[in-house]
Design a protein around this motif. Structure first.
Motif, PDB file in Angstrom:
ATOM      1  N   ALA A 155       3.933   8.312 -49.643  1.00  0.00           N
ATOM      2  CA  ALA A 155       4.106   7.908 -48.335  1.00  0.00           C
ATOM      3  C   ALA A 155       5.526   7.611 -48.056  1.00  0.00           C
ATOM      4  N   PHE A 156       6.074   6.938 -48.885  1.00  0.00           N
ATOM      5  CA  PHE A 156       7.402   6.281 -48.518  1.00  0.00           C
ATOM      6  C   PHE A 156       8.382   7.457 -48.507  1.00  0.00           C
ATOM      7  N   GLY A 157       8.306   8.219 -49.516  1.00  0.00           N
ATOM      8  CA  GLY A 157       9.436   9.544 -49.342  1.00  0.00           C
ATOM      9  C   GLY A 157       9.016  10.183 -48.080  1.00  0.00           C
ATOM     10  N   SER A 158       7.962  10.247 -47.460  1.00  0.00           N
ATOM     11  CA  SER A 158       7.243  10.960 -46.323  1.00  0.00           C
ATOM     12  C   SER A 158       8.080  10.242 -45.263  1.00  0.00           C
ATOM     13  N   GLY A 159       8.143   8.752 -45.244  1.00  0.00           N
ATOM     14  CA  GLY A 159       8.436   7.741 -44.240  1.00  0.00           C
ATOM     15  C   GLY A 159      10.035   8.037 -44.314  1.00  0.00           C
ATOM     16  N   ILE A 160      10.754   8.152 -45.117  1.00  0.00           N
ATOM     17  CA  ILE A 160      11.963   8.392 -45.233  1.00  0.00           C
ATOM     18  C   ILE A 160      12.534   9.651 -44.523  1.00  0.00           C
ATOM     19  N   ALA A 161      11.788  10.695 -44.745  1.00  0.00           N
ATOM     20  CA  ALA A 161      12.184  11.884 -43.990  1.00  0.00           C
ATOM     21  C   ALA A 161      11.800  11.644 -42.623  1.00  0.00           C
ATOM     22  N   GLY A 162      10.422  10.993 -42.463  1.00  0.00           N
ATOM     23  CA  GLY A 162      10.410  10.970 -41.015  1.00  0.00           C
ATOM     24  C   GLY A 162      11.433  10.002 -40.076  1.00  0.00           C
ATOM     25  N   LEU A 163      11.803   8.898 -40.698  1.00  0.00           N
ATOM     26  CA  LEU A 163      12.752   8.156 -40.144  1.00  0.00           C
ATOM     27  C   LEU A 163      14.074   8.651 -40.075  1.00  0.00           C
ATOM     28  N   ALA A 164      14.414   9.559 -41.004  1.00  0.00           N
ATOM     29  CA  ALA A 164      15.800  10.305 -40.834  1.00  0.00           C
ATOM     30  C   ALA A 164      15.650  11.407 -39.640  1.00  0.00           C
ATOM     31  N   VAL A 165      14.511  12.137 -39.606  1.00  0.00           N
ATOM     32  CA  VAL A 165      14.322  13.254 -38.323  1.00  0.00           C
ATOM     33  C   VAL A 165      14.286  12.517 -37.158  1.00  0.00           C
ATOM     34  N   GLY A 166      13.495  11.402 -37.053  1.00  0.00           N
ATOM     35  CA  GLY A 166      13.309  10.443 -35.816  1.00  0.00           C
ATOM     36  C   GLY A 166      14.582   9.780 -35.277  1.00  0.00           C
ATOM     37  N   GLY A 167      15.335   9.555 -36.373  1.00  0.00           N
ATOM     38  CA  GLY A 167      16.696   8.694 -36.003  1.00  0.00           C
ATOM     39  C   GLY A 167      17.558   9.789 -35.460  1.00  0.00           C
ATOM     40  N   ALA A 168      17.663  11.031 -36.068  1.00  0.00           N
ATOM     41  CA  ALA A 168      18.343  11.965 -35.344  1.00  0.00           C
ATOM     42  C   ALA A 168      17.805  12.315 -33.950  1.00  0.00           C
ATOM     43  N   ILE A 169      16.564  12.365 -33.668  1.00  0.00           N
ATOM     44  CA  ILE A 169      16.248  12.845 -32.330  1.00  0.00           C
ATOM     45  C   ILE A 169      16.380  11.977 -31.228  1.00  0.00           C
ATOM     46  N   VAL A 170      16.514  10.395 -31.700  1.00  0.00           N
ATOM     47  CA  VAL A 170      16.473   9.317 -30.598  1.00  0.00           C
ATOM     48  C   VAL A 170      17.751   9.381 -29.703  1.00  0.00           C
ATOM     49  N   PRO A 171      19.076   9.486 -30.488  1.00  0.00           N
ATOM     50  CA  PRO A 171      20.131   9.568 -29.725  1.00  0.00           C
ATOM     51  C   PRO A 171      20.199  10.809 -28.751  1.00  0.00           C
ATOM     52  N   ILE A 172      19.728  11.801 -29.046  1.00  0.00           N
ATOM     53  CA  ILE A 172      19.467  13.197 -28.504  1.00  0.00           C
ATOM     54  C   ILE A 172      18.657  13.015 -27.011  1.00  0.00           C
ATOM     55  N   VAL A 173      17.679  12.256 -27.558  1.00  0.00           N
ATOM     56  CA  VAL A 173      16.923  12.044 -26.334  1.00  0.00           C
ATOM     57  C   VAL A 173      17.234  11.248 -25.079  1.00  0.00           C
ATOM     58  N   HIS A 174      17.834   9.921 -25.698  1.00  0.00           N
ATOM     59  CA  HIS A 174      18.569   8.995 -24.809  1.00  0.00           C
ATOM     60  C   HIS A 174      19.683   9.634 -23.924  1.00  0.00           C
ATOM     61  N   LEU A 175      20.477  10.570 -24.746  1.00  0.00           N
ATOM     62  CA  LEU A 175      21.792  11.001 -24.075  1.00  0.00           C
ATOM     63  C   LEU A 175      21.020  12.083 -23.011  1.00  0.00           C
ATOM     64  N   ALA A 176      20.059  12.831 -23.361  1.00  0.00           N
ATOM     65  CA  ALA A 176      19.619  13.679 -22.266  1.00  0.00           C
ATOM     66  C   ALA A 176      18.854  12.848 -21.192  1.00  0.00           C
ATOM     67  N   GLY A 177      18.536  11.696 -21.380  1.00  0.00           N
ATOM     68  CA  GLY A 177      17.720  10.795 -20.221  1.00  0.00           C
ATOM     69  C   GLY A 177      19.034  10.400 -19.412  1.00  0.00           C
ATOM     70  N   LYS A 178      20.155  10.023 -20.002  1.00  0.00           N
ATOM     71  CA  LYS A 178      21.302   9.589 -19.166  1.00  0.00           C
ATOM     72  C   LYS A 178      21.894  10.662 -18.389  1.00  0.00           C
ATOM     73  N   LEU A 179      21.986  11.813 -18.902  1.00  0.00           N
ATOM     74  CA  LEU A 179      22.446  12.675 -18.070  1.00  0.00           C
ATOM     75  C   LEU A 179      21.608  13.234 -17.099  1.00  0.00           C
ATOM     76  N   ARG A 180      20.391  13.332 -17.373  1.00  0.00           N
ATOM     77  CA  ARG A 180      19.603  13.552 -16.136  1.00  0.00           C
ATOM     78  C   ARG A 180      19.437  12.478 -15.152  1.00  0.00           C
ATOM     79  N   GLY A 181      19.656  11.285 -15.484  1.00  0.00           N
ATOM     80  CA  GLY A 181      19.795  10.314 -14.618  1.00  0.00           C
ATOM     81  C   GLY A 181      20.898  10.045 -13.559  1.00  0.00           C
ATOM     82  N   LYS A 182      22.069  10.956 -14.358  1.00  0.00           N
ATOM     83  CA  LYS A 182      23.437  11.127 -13.459  1.00  0.00           C
ATOM     84  C   LYS A 182      23.079  12.175 -12.642  1.00  0.00           C
ATOM     85  N   GLY A 183      22.485  13.244 -13.141  1.00  0.00           N
ATOM     86  CA  GLY A 183      22.243  14.348 -12.267  1.00  0.00           C
ATOM     87  C   GLY A 183      21.400  14.056 -11.015  1.00  0.00           C
TER      88      GLY A 183
END
Length: 311
Positions: A282-310
């Motif tokens: 569970a701990f190992g899966s959590g580390i993998a999940g946090l790494a993947v999720g942490g990589a996705i968060v800034p991408i989603v937020h950046l996409a949201g900002k770009l959409r807002g500017k559009g």
């Protein structure tokens, strides 16, 4: 005529035995499939209570009831037909779809961790800025959306257990698992979120006052920890889905590494080897999940900002 009646009765008896045997098969298959999915069921029960945070006590059970109806709709009207179609025509698509769902869970969990580490309390801020009706609608929508991912994992596990059965048998078993798990999960969740009210009731009686006061004082702490556990569950379930999916798709290294690490930890503590092995996985899966999720968060937020500017 007598002989014809006897033959008819024999046929009815035969059909009755066949129906009874079929029901036994359904019950056994549903029980086995439900047992396999128990880990995700626990995660589902841990995630849900946080969706009534910030809402008035009189709305808690109605909200949970609406989430339960949405969960049942997810399982029976969306996931059940989709699972049967995929099983019949595109079994290869099940794993990639589950991995997309796992990535979504990792994103949601990682986003909450990042907000917490940044000192933000999004639930409280959102409650202050949103009227109760809108907040309730948003909380229910968010819960049903998250439930869809967890329910998809439950149904996929159940489907794997009955993949050798006929399509009608698969449909019956999946429906039985979906109904039973939904009733169990949301029954427990309803009990959890109303435990403080039960405590107030008990506190009014001299014989149970101590227990009632302990429940009233303890439930806010329990709810806070359930919220933390719910977030952690989203991350480790999502990470586990991704690790297992990579193994199925021909990239077994992460899964094998976790398996060997889990076995080594279990051998190091033989008395509680099963628990230790599960915690390491569970701990190992959590580390993998946090790494993947942490990589996705800034991408989603950046996409949201770009959409807002559009706009």
């Amino acid at each position: 005529m007598a002989s014809g009646l006897v033959a008819l009765l024999d046929d009815i008896a035969g059909l009755t035995k066949l129906a009874a045997a079929s029901l036994d098969d359904v019950g056994a298959a549903a029980g086995k499939a439900g047992t396999k999915a128990v880990g995700v069921v626990v995660d589902d029960a841990a995630v849900t209570p946080r969706y009534v945070t910030g809402l008035t006590p009189d709305r808690e059970l109605p909200i949970i009831a609406r989430i339960a109806v949405g969960s049942l709709r997810n399982k029976l009207l969306i996931l059940l037909p989709a699972a049967l179609l995929l099983s019949a025509f595109a079994p290869w698509a099940v794993t990639p779809l589950l991995m997309l769902g796992g990535a979504f869970l990792c994103f949601e969990g990682a986003e909450k961790v990042i907000e917490a580490l940044g000192g933000h309390h999004p639930v409280e801020e959102h409650v202050a800025a949103t009227d109760p009706a809108t907040l309730e609608k948003e909380q229910i929508s968010g819960a049903i959306r998250t439930d869809l991912i967890l329910s998809a994992e439950i149904m996929a596990i159940a489907l794997a257990e009955v993949s050798s059965q006929t399509i009608p048998m698969q449909a019956i078993v999946l429906a039985a698992v979906g109904v039973a798990i939904t009733a169990g999960v949301y029954g427990v969740v309803g009990l959890i979120v109303k435990m403080d009210d039960i405590g107030l009731h008990l506190a009014r009686k001299p014989a149970t006052r101590t227990l009632g006061c302990a429940l009233v004082k303890g439930m806010p702490v329990v709810m806070r920890w359930l919220s933390i556990i719910g977030t952690a569950a989203m991350i480790w379930v999502g990470g586990g889905i991704l690790v297992h999916g990579l193994e199925v798709l021909g990239l077994p290294a992460p899964a094998h590494f976790l398996h060997h690490l889990s076995e080594a930890a279990a051998h190091a503590a033989p008395a509680i080897g099963g628990i230790v092995g599960w915690l390491v996985t569970a701990f190992g899966s959590g580390i993998a999940g946090l790494a993947v999720g942490g990589a996705i968060v800034p991408i989603v937020h950046l996409a949201g900002k770009l959409r807002g500017k559009g706009h």
